[in-house]
Design an enzyme around this catalytic site. Structure first.
Site, PDB file in Angstrom:
ATOM      1  N   HIS A  49       0.781  -1.199   0.102  1.00  0.00           N
ATOM      2  CA  HIS A  49       0.009   0.063  -0.059  1.00  0.00           C
ATOM      3  C   HIS A  49       1.037   1.220  -0.052  1.00  0.00           C
ATOM      4  O   HIS A  49       1.979   1.149   0.377  1.00  0.00           O
ATOM      5  CB  HIS A  49      -0.831  -0.010   1.067  1.00  0.00           C
ATOM      6  CG  HIS A  49      -0.414   0.153   2.503  1.00  0.00           C
ATOM      7  ND1 HIS A  49       0.427  -1.069   3.198  1.00  0.00           N
ATOM      8  CD2 HIS A  49       0.173   1.227   3.498  1.00  0.00           C
ATOM      9  CE1 HIS A  49       0.972  -0.500   4.280  1.00  0.00           C
ATOM     10  NE2 HIS A  49       0.899   0.785   4.369  1.00  0.00           N
ATOM     11  N   HIS A  55      -1.433  10.545   6.439  1.00  0.00           N
ATOM     12  CA  HIS A  55      -1.079   9.695   7.248  1.00  0.00           C
ATOM     13  C   HIS A  55      -0.475  10.105   8.418  1.00  0.00           C
ATOM     14  O   HIS A  55      -1.036   9.909   9.899  1.00  0.00           O
ATOM     15  CB  HIS A  55      -0.369   8.524   6.870  1.00  0.00           C
ATOM     16  CG  HIS A  55      -0.540   7.248   7.592  1.00  0.00           C
ATOM     17  ND1 HIS A  55      -1.293   6.976   8.414  1.00  0.00           N
ATOM     18  CD2 HIS A  55       0.730   6.475   7.879  1.00  0.00           C
ATOM     19  CE1 HIS A  55      -1.072   5.716   9.249  1.00  0.00           C
ATOM     20  NE2 HIS A  55       0.223   5.310   8.949  1.00  0.00           N
TER      21      HIS A  55
END
Length: 196
Positions: A49, A55
């Site tokens: 990913h 994030h």
């Protein structure tokens, strides 16, 4: 041209500690219905990913706002194990393209100082065959340094059959608007040696 699949199977990949398990739910079965239909429940960080800057950075870009040319282009694969320091990165960077993949049998991580050196470079993507680019005892700081610099992270690679050297990387994330990560199918393109 040789195409190397460097992704791991999302359905069988171990999930990061604390993340939800990946689940496949059968909605329709061709034996009872006219087609097969499946639902998938998974964390956006399962399997191979892309981590977007969002994030670990509140005002970082989500995965769908990153320029697509970040995920495609010249790439350097390096075999190295352990926690890389800033000094290590200073030594390695002159030999690297703008995309770097660390091959370390799942045991290569960036320290905060290594991430700071990368943040000051022209690198746009770093990847690893570990489940995280940062060591388990210091997840936030390396991720945050990379995120603030807009550097994308590619995690959970399978580099077991890949020699060190230069390749073309293609690792486009699934378009998931506004999210901090997305699964991708990562491949390396290698020019065959010989007459062209």
């Amino acid at each position: 041209m040789i195409i190397h699949d460097i992704s791991i199977d999302t359905l069988t990949a171990p999930v990061y500690e604390g993340d939800p398990d990946t689940e496949v739910i059968t909605i329709k079965d061709i034996d009872a219905d006219e087609c097969n239909l499946t639902a998938l429940s998974m964390c956006t960080h399962a399997g191979t990913h892309i981590d977007a800057p969002l994030h670990f950075c509140e005002d970082g870009s989500p995965v769908d706002n990153i320029r697509l040319n970040t995920f495609y282009g010249k790439c350097t694969v390096i075999t190295v194990e352990g926690i890389l320091t800033g000094d290590d990165m200073e030594r390695l960077l002159p030999y690297c393209k703008r995309r770097i993949l660390f091959h370390g049998e799942g045991n290569t991580y960036l320290s905060q100082s290594a991430a700071i050196v990368l943040a000051d470079s022209d690198v746009v993507l770093v990847g690893t065959d570990a489940d995280s680019i940062a060591p388990p005892f210091d997840e936030a700081r390396p991720h945050r340094e990379l995120a603030r610099a807009g550097i994308v992270v590619l995690e959970n690679l399978n580099l077991s059959a890949i020699d060190d050297g230069e390749y073309e990387l293609c690792a486009f994330p699934v378009k998931l608007g506004g999210l901090e990560a997305a699964p991708c199918r990562a491949i390396l393109l290698e020019m065959e040696k010989g007459l062209h």
